[in-house]
Design an enzyme around this catalytic site. Structure first.
Site, PDB file in Angstrom:
ATOM      1  CG  ASP A  76      -2.540  -0.893   0.677  1.00 14.71           C
ATOM      2  OD1 ASP A  76      -2.356  -0.746  -0.397  1.00 14.71           O
ATOM      3  OD2 ASP A  76      -2.634  -1.649   2.110  1.00 14.71           O
TER       4      ASP A  76
ATOM      5  CG  ASP B 106     -12.326  14.550   7.396  1.00 16.43           C
ATOM      6  OD1 ASP B 106     -11.593  13.474   7.363  1.00 16.43           O
ATOM      7  OD2 ASP B 106     -11.668  14.644   5.537  1.00 16.43           O
TER       8      ASP B 106
ATOM      9  CD  GLU C  24      -5.586  12.277   4.888  1.00 18.63           C
ATOM     10  OE1 GLU C  24      -5.960  11.965   5.081  1.00 18.63           O
ATOM     11  OE2 GLU C  24      -4.613  11.151   4.245  1.00 18.63           O
TER      12      GLU C  24
ATOM     13  CB  SER D  99     -16.534  14.215   3.307  1.00 20.71           C
ATOM     14  OG  SER D  99     -15.893  14.959   2.853  1.00 20.71           O
TER      15      SER D  99
ATOM     16  CG  ASP E  91      -7.072  -4.450   2.471  1.00 22.76           C
ATOM     17  OD1 ASP E  91      -7.263  -4.573   1.142  1.00 22.76           O
ATOM     18  OD2 ASP E  91      -6.429  -3.778   3.060  1.00 22.76           O
TER      19      ASP E  91
END
Length: 400
Positions: free
Chosen positions: A25, A62, A66, A102, A240
Site C-alpha cells: 500500500d 473530518d 488530511e 465528503s 483486503d
C-alpha cells in the site's frame, strides 16, 4: 516471533523466502501517510478566501490527518477560527469509498470536497458547468506527486486543495535491494494514475496499481500467480480479506478487522505495514541458512569418507595406505574420531542455525557461489584437521 509476527503455518514462512512479487500500500507503507494541505488554488471567479472558507467548513467533522490539515491551513491563512455550526443545523456528509467525497449541507449550501471525477459529477448533477482550467490544475498537482481535492458549492467549482504526501526515507534503497534479489515491487493506491506514477517514480517501485478496488487487487494477484510467481501483500480491512486469502503470503495488521486477520496467514502484532519487507527478508534468511547448512553438511560428509576410508581398509588393501594422508593410526581410531567429530560439528552448528546466516540481498547465482565458497569449501576442509586432532587425542588417551 522476535519481530512480533505470528505465522499461522510453516508453509507461509517458507513461501516468504520464495516471494517474487511484493504488493505494498502507498499510504503508511511507502509514504508517511499523513498528507497535508499545502495550498488553496481557486478556480474561475472564486477567490482563495472563499475556497478556504468552504474547504474548512467541509472538513470540520473530518478527523483524518488530511481533514485536520485543511482546517489548520485555513486558520493560518485567513484566521477562520472557532467556527460554530451547531445553530446552522449543519449536516455533515462522511467520506465513503463509493462516493469518494465528503462535505456539509448548511444554510442552503451543499459543499463537497473529494476526488476530481466525483465532484465533477456532483456539480453536473446540480446543473453546473466545469471550468476548463480545472483539468490542467488537477493534472499539474498529480504530476508533482500531490493529491488534488476539488471543492464545490452546489453547481459551482470553487477550486482545488493541494495535498502533499512524503515518501519515507530509504525506501528507494530498500526497493533496489529487493530488485537485486529478483523481487518485483508493486505499489497499490487509490490515487489517480498521474499521482501514482509520480510517487512510484520517486519511491523507485517497479510498477503501480492506481485507483485500486478490492477486485483489482485480487485480479492482480491471480495474474501474477498464473505466471508462476509467489505473491506477498499486506492489509488490514475487510475489503483486503479476499486478496490476503489469495496471496501466498498475506500479512494482516493486528489492529485490522477480524476478517483480514483470519484471511491472512501471518499477523503483525505491531501493525506496521512496512514489516512485510522484513518478513520477506526473514524468509530469505531462513532459506539461505538452510541452504548453507545443507551445503556444509554434504561437503562435510563427503570429506569425512575420503579422510577415514583409507585408514579403515588399509589392512585389507595395503595399497590404500598411500591415501592415508593424515596417518590415522588404525581403523578403530579413524571411525571413532569421525563419529566424535560429527557429534561436535552438529553442536557447533546449532548457534548458526538459531542465529541464521547473515542476510544479504544477493541473486540466486551469487548466493550459490557464496554458499559453495564459504560452506562448501569449509565443509570439505574442516573434517581433515578435526579428525586428525581427535585421532591423536584418542591415541594419547589410549581409547582406540
Amino acid at each position: 516471533m522476535q519481530h512480533n509476527v505470528l505465522a499461522m503455518s510453516g508453509k507461509a514462512v517458507e513461501a516468504a523466502g520464495d516471494v517474487n512479487t511484493l504488493l505494498l500500500d502507498k499510504t503508511g507503507t511507502i509514504t508517511l501517510g499523513n498528507r497535508q494541505a499545502v495550498e488553496f488554488i481557486p478556480i474561475g471567479d472564486a477567490s482563495e478566501g472563499e475556497l478556504a472558507d468552504a474547504a474548512q467548513l467541509s472538513s470540520l467533522a473530518d478527523e483524518t490527518p488530511e481533514g485536520r490539515s485543511i482546517v489548520v491551513l485555513a486558520k493560518e491563512k485567513y484566521a477562520y477560527r472557532g467556527r460554530e455550526v451547531a445553530e446552522h443545523e449543519a449536516h455533515f456528509i462522511p467520506f465513503t469509498a463509493q462516493t469518494r467525497m465528503s462535505g456539509v449541507d448548511l444554510d442552503g449550501r451543499r459543499i463537497r470536497k473529494g476526488a476530481t471525477e466525483s465532484v465533477v459529477e456532483f456539480v453536473q448533477e446540480q446543473g453546473g458547468t466545469i471550468p476548463p482550467e480545472l483539468t490542467e490544475t488537477t493534472q499539474r498537482i498529480s504530476r508533482s506527486g500531490g493529491t488534488p481535492l476539488v471543492v464545490a458549492d452546489r453547481d459551482r467549482v470553487l477550486g482545488v486543495i493541494h495535498l502533499k504526501d512524503v515518501v519515507k526515507g530509504g525506501m528507494r534503497e530498500r526497493f533496489e535491494q529487493l530488485r537485486r534479489i529478483g523481487i518485483r515491487t508493486v505499489m497499490i493506491t487509490g490515487d489517480n494514475p498521474l499521482t501514482a506514477a509520480a510517487i512510484a517514480a520517486e519511491a523507485g517501485v517497479d510498477d503501480f496499481l492506481a485507483q485500486a478496488t478490492p477486485k483489482d487487487k485480487m485480479d492482480l494477484i491471480k495474474k501474477e500467480q498464473a505466471g508462476g510467481r509467489l505473491v506477498a501483500m499486506t492489509g488490514d480491512g475487510t475489503n483486503d480479506a479476499p486478496a490476503l486469502a489469495q496471496a501466498d503470503v498475506g500479512l494482516a495488521m493486528n489492529t485490522g478487522t477480524m476478517a483480514a486477520k483470519e484471511a491472512g496467514n501471518m499477523v503483525d502484532l505491531d501493525s506496521n505495514p512496512t514489516k512485510l519487507i522484513e518478513v520477506v527478508a526473514i524468509g530469505k534468511q531462513l532459506l539461505m541458512t538452510r541452504g548453507s547448512l545443507t551445503t556444509f553438511s554434504i561437503a562435510n560428509d563427503v570429506a569425512k569418507y575420503f579422510a577415514i576410508l583409507p585408514a579403515m581398509f588399509m589392512a585389507t588393501y595395503p595399497s590404500l595406505s598411500k591415501l592415508n594422508i593424515m596417518f590415522l593410526r588404525n581403523p578403530q581410531s579413524a571411525v571413532l574420531a569421525a563419529v566424535i567429530f560429527n557429534a561436535l560439528i552438529i553442536i557447533a552448528l546449532i548457534p548458526l542455525a538459531l542465529r541464521g546466516v547473515a542476510y544479504k540481498p544477493l541473486g540466486a547465482a551469487a548466493l550459490l557461489r557464496r554458499n559453495l565458497l564459504i560452506y562448501g569449501v569449509g565443509g570439505v576442509i574442516a573434517p581433515f584437521p578435526g579428525i586428525w586432532v581427535i585421532d591423536r587425542l584418542l591415541g594419547l588417551l589410549h581409547l582406540a
